[in-house]
Design a protein around this motif. Sequence first.
Motif, short mmCIF file in Angstrom:
data_model
loop_
_atom_site.label_atom_id
_atom_site.label_comp_id
_atom_site.label_asym_id
_atom_site.label_seq_id
_atom_site.Cartn_x
_atom_site.Cartn_y
_atom_site.Cartn_z
N THR A 71 38.57 12.03 56.54
CA THR A 71 38.01 13.49 58.29
C THR A 71 37.13 13.07 58.20
O THR A 71 36.10 13.34 59.74
N PRO A 72 35.89 13.03 57.85
CA PRO A 72 34.19 13.25 58.69
C PRO A 72 34.41 12.02 59.23
O PRO A 72 33.39 11.27 60.77
N ARG A 102 32.29 27.08 59.66
CA ARG A 102 32.80 26.03 59.22
C ARG A 102 34.41 25.96 58.97
O ARG A 102 34.90 24.58 58.16
N GLY A 139 25.69 19.57 61.03
CA GLY A 139 26.85 18.76 61.30
C GLY A 139 27.37 18.77 61.21
O GLY A 139 28.51 18.38 61.48
N TYR A 140 28.23 19.98 60.47
CA TYR A 140 29.54 19.81 60.42
C TYR A 140 29.92 21.24 61.58
O TYR A 140 29.30 21.29 62.88
N HIS A 141 30.90 20.97 62.11
CA HIS A 141 31.88 22.04 63.51
C HIS A 141 31.99 22.96 63.49
O HIS A 141 32.68 23.59 61.98
N PHE A 169 36.22 13.20 62.60
CA PHE A 169 34.90 13.74 63.28
C PHE A 169 33.58 13.03 64.05
O PHE A 169 33.39 14.03 64.71
N GLY A 195 34.03 23.46 49.60
CA GLY A 195 34.82 22.95 50.37
C GLY A 195 35.01 23.84 52.04
O GLY A 195 34.94 24.81 51.83
N SER A 196 35.14 22.94 53.34
CA SER A 196 35.26 23.89 54.27
C SER A 196 36.35 25.14 54.09
O SER A 196 36.72 25.74 54.51
N LEU A 217 34.71 25.89 64.07
CA LEU A 217 36.20 26.05 63.96
C LEU A 217 36.87 27.39 64.68
O LEU A 217 36.23 28.25 64.85
#
Length: 339
Positions: A202-203, A175, A36-38, A206, A158-159, A40
């Motif tokens: 932030t969520p 991520r 689910g993360y992006h 996104f 955390g990312s 980058l």
Amino acid sequence: MSAPIADPTRRLTPVVRLAPAKLNLTLAVVGRRPDGYHQLHSVFVPLGLADRLSLSVGVGQAGVDRDSLHVAGFDAGPPEGNLVLRAIAATRVAVGGGWAGGPGPAPALAARLEKRIPVAAGLAGGSSDAAAAMDGSLEAWGAELDPDVRRATAARLGSDVPFFLAGGPALVEGRGEVVAPLHGLHTGPGVLLVTPAVPLSTPEVFAVFDGLGGHGNGSTRMSSAHLAEELRSGLTAADLVARAGVLTVANDLLQAAFVVVPALVPFRRALSRLLARPIGLSGSGPTLWALYPSKAEAAAAADLVQVSVGDGRLPAPGSNAPFVTATTILTGRQQEREL
Ligand code: C5P
């Protein structure tokens, strides 16, 4: 003279860390991950604007066996939910009995955090605090962690946390866990930061990005790769300022942030007109930024923005006045000296 105290529980002076804010000079979203993360591709730079964290072992807290946190400055919410306490706990688990007074678990820490970086602003203050807490607790306990374990612990927090452990400008991929330091920035330009008093999660940004199609712009990716290459080989503050026009649009989250907070669009335009500069958005926002050849010029711009907000010439979104400050981009060498 007495022998040096090897037992960290007898340490008298707190361990102090500065936790710098970050700016994304570019932010390309290059894919979605199964979790689910992006994915980058982003050039991150640390800023002179920093929180201050101090950690004490044992002193004045006889009988207290729980970590504690006192926060001053910007409101960061309840201390129990603060990443600083999670970072200390995660570091203790990673260290196990391997600290100077082991083999039992590392002792409780009393943390004091001075929040000078606005919260939920796209400046990653919370992530930076977490990295500072990891690093500071290791020193406080006289412990070391294998670099891979450090990085993995940071990524779980955390990312953005792994970036801060590395120190200095870096190309950040995956991520957020793939961090390649960029050593070519010779001098750090001045930076004007304007953080409107509007909440931006932030969520949510996104999620809106995904709703808009979930595709980054190919030219953002190209700008990002190009800047990373230049920052690897050598760039001055003036070179970076000259690229501001390209960099301030090289953020794939711009449109999504504008959907979540439409008032950012006219505010950014008005700011750009007032300062006659291109204006960027840091990360998922809402902080807006402009580059200047020096901190003094950024400070003059900050004064102009504050006066213009005050006399109504520059209407700002949010119920309170925006946070406005002048700072600098820290080159890796500067960060080592200052932190
Ligand atoms: O990792 P962290 O908790 O800081 O991320 C906050 C939120 O930002 C995530 O829940 C996710 O929605 C989004 N995010 C993402 N891709 C990344 C980093 C963050 O989707 N690479």
